[in-house]
Design a protein around this motif. Structure first.
Motif, mmCIF file in Angstrom:
data_model
loop_
_atom_site.group_PDB
_atom_site.id
_atom_site.type_symbol
_atom_site.label_atom_id
_atom_site.label_comp_id
_atom_site.label_asym_id
_atom_site.label_seq_id
_atom_site.Cartn_x
_atom_site.Cartn_y
_atom_site.Cartn_z
ATOM 1 N N ASP A 1 -22.138 120.617 -63.401
ATOM 2 C CA ASP A 1 -23.283 119.994 -62.867
ATOM 3 C C ASP A 1 -23.057 120.085 -61.285
ATOM 4 O O ASP A 1 -24.147 120.423 -60.648
ATOM 5 N N VAL A 2 -21.977 119.983 -60.577
ATOM 6 C CA VAL A 2 -22.012 119.896 -59.029
ATOM 7 C C VAL A 2 -20.937 121.146 -58.904
ATOM 8 O O VAL A 2 -19.908 121.072 -59.561
ATOM 9 N N ASP A 3 -21.376 121.868 -57.728
ATOM 10 C CA ASP A 3 -20.406 122.901 -57.200
ATOM 11 C C ASP A 3 -19.904 122.575 -56.045
ATOM 12 O O ASP A 3 -20.677 122.296 -55.084
ATOM 13 N N SER A 4 -18.441 122.409 -55.872
ATOM 14 C CA SER A 4 -17.804 121.797 -54.750
ATOM 15 C C SER A 4 -18.084 122.978 -53.451
ATOM 16 O O SER A 4 -17.799 122.547 -52.463
ATOM 17 N N GLY A 5 -18.165 124.104 -53.858
ATOM 18 C CA GLY A 5 -18.590 125.198 -52.868
ATOM 19 C C GLY A 5 -17.023 125.644 -52.328
ATOM 20 O O GLY A 5 -17.077 126.444 -51.386
ATOM 21 N N ASP A 6 -16.008 125.374 -52.805
ATOM 22 C CA ASP A 6 -14.604 125.689 -52.156
ATOM 23 C C ASP A 6 -14.638 127.296 -52.280
ATOM 24 O O ASP A 6 -13.666 127.619 -51.308
ATOM 25 N N TRP A 7 -14.837 127.766 -53.317
ATOM 26 C CA TRP A 7 -14.814 129.135 -53.388
ATOM 27 C C TRP A 7 -15.490 130.091 -52.156
ATOM 28 O O TRP A 7 -15.389 131.187 -52.095
ATOM 29 N N ASN A 8 -16.313 129.386 -51.828
ATOM 30 C CA ASN A 8 -17.333 129.975 -50.581
ATOM 31 C C ASN A 8 -17.038 129.329 -49.331
ATOM 32 O O ASN A 8 -17.785 129.287 -48.442
ATOM 33 N N GLY A 9 -15.437 128.811 -48.902
ATOM 34 C CA GLY A 9 -15.222 128.290 -47.758
ATOM 35 C C GLY A 9 -15.568 126.994 -47.485
ATOM 36 O O GLY A 9 -15.522 126.643 -46.179
ATOM 37 N N ALA A 10 -16.151 126.142 -48.324
ATOM 38 C CA ALA A 10 -16.427 124.995 -48.105
ATOM 39 C C ALA A 10 -15.216 124.035 -47.330
ATOM 40 O O ALA A 10 -14.094 124.174 -47.729
#
Length: 352
Positions: A157-166
């Motif tokens: 439901d929610v993407d933390s974006g950690d994979w994208n450098g968040a």
């Protein structure tokens, strides 16, 4: 933990299941009576060299149980780490090699998922009941292949974006968006994710939201013991469940955010919802099982709607299986195709 890992492998699934049940009972951060709802804390792509550190952080901050979606190949390379994961949650299937599977045949999907199941069970965990699709790529072939193996195919439901450098702050903020029943995507292996754990736990406690397990029947977060949430949802808000026989649930998201959809039943508008960019379940009271339209009503540049499925009368129907879609863009025009798409690119409706 090496001795414990060996014990898991020698004793097999019975001990693994017992240990898992015990872990879920011991690591609930708030008594279920104090929980206003449950959220799914999940981590993809493990186990990794970071797993032990992450497990310790989860324990220290009572952010348990969690759900691990593991690669089969990573499990085969690090089988001793599975026993550690089981002390704080459940181990589920994230494919064997993390491929793009949209073009796979059913047999290819079954092979990929079966190899992951085998690796997970060989490492001492119970047989998985959930499958999270790599890259969130799901279609009817993948769903049906997963179902044939007893796996519920899901995304998040929610993407933390950690994979994208968040940043750590951004990961904390993403978790703070979670509502009852929702699942967040995080990953095992990022320092910023590790650093976010303490604040994530504190924020959830402040809202009396508790980590839960993911229901293999719906893909939604529920109480660790398998019960429902103490909170209820209205017909105008996101729902944590799949919906009963007296409700219709639409799972959808917008591309830009702020897209609006309407649920129309037998020519009457039942509900209007404004979408976010993450999938959510929207539920309205209706016992109808036919004559249902999901309408996209505020098209503009950059706006598109993706409808995953609806649940009506207790039955789940995938949007891409419906032949009526007047919002699809094909043959140079809106409504130019014959449906079979979960996308609404123009004002129009998918019919169910």
């Amino acid at each position: 933990m090496d001795g414990l890992s060996t014990l898991f492998r020698v004793r097999g699934k019975t001990l693994a299941t017992t240990a898992l049940v015990g872990a879920l009972a011991l690591h609930s951060p708030i008594s279920t009576a104090a929980c206003n709802g449950y959220v799914g804390i999940s981590f993809d792509d493990g186990p990794t060299s970071n797993t032990s550190t992450l497990v310790n952080l989860l324990r220290q901050n009572s952010l348990t149980p969690v759900t691990w979606f593991n690669w089969g190949q990573h499990v085969s390379s690090n089988p001793s780490l599975i026993s550690q994961e089981l002390t704080v949650g459940e181990v589920q299937n994230h494919s064997n090699t993390h491929p793009h599977m949209s073009g796979y045949s059913s047999q290819q999907v079954v092979s990929e998922l079966s190899l992951a199941n085998q690796a997970i069970q060989n490492a001492g965990a119970p047989k998985p009941t959930l499958f999270r699709a790599p890259y969130g790529e799901l279609n009817t072939t993948i769903r049906q292949a997963a179902q044939s193996l007893g796996l519920f195919a899901m995304t998040w439901d929610v993407d933390s974006g950690d994979w994208n450098g968040a940043s750590t702050a951004a990961i904390v903020a993403a978790n703070n968006q979670l509502q009852n029943g929702q699942v967040i995507l995080m990953h095992d292996g990022y320092a910023n994710t590790n650093n976010a754990i303490a604040q994530i736990a504190a924020n959830l406690r402040a809202k009396n939201l508790c980590p839960g397990r993911i229901d293999p029947a719906t893909g939604r977060a529920i109480a660790p013991a398998g019960g429902g949430s103490s909170s209820s949802s209205s017909s105008s808000s996101s729902s944590s469940s799949g919906g009963g026989s007296g409700t219709i649930t639409v799972r959808a998201r917008g591309v830009a955010g702020s897209e609006q959809i309407q649920l129309v039943v037998n020519n009457a508008t039942v509900a209007t919802w404004t979408l976010t960019t993450s999938y959510q379940n929207y539920t309205a009271n209706s016992a109808a099982t036919s004559g249902i339209l999901v309408k996209f009503i505020n098209d503009a540049s950059g706006r598109d709607v993706q409808v995953d499925y609806i649940i009506a009368g207790g039955a789940t129907r995938q949007a891409e299986n419906q032949t009526y879609n007047t919002g699809v863009y094909q043959n140079g025009a809106c409504g130019g195709g014959n449906g079979h798409s979960e996308w609404l690119h123009c004002n129009g409706a998918i019919g169910f």
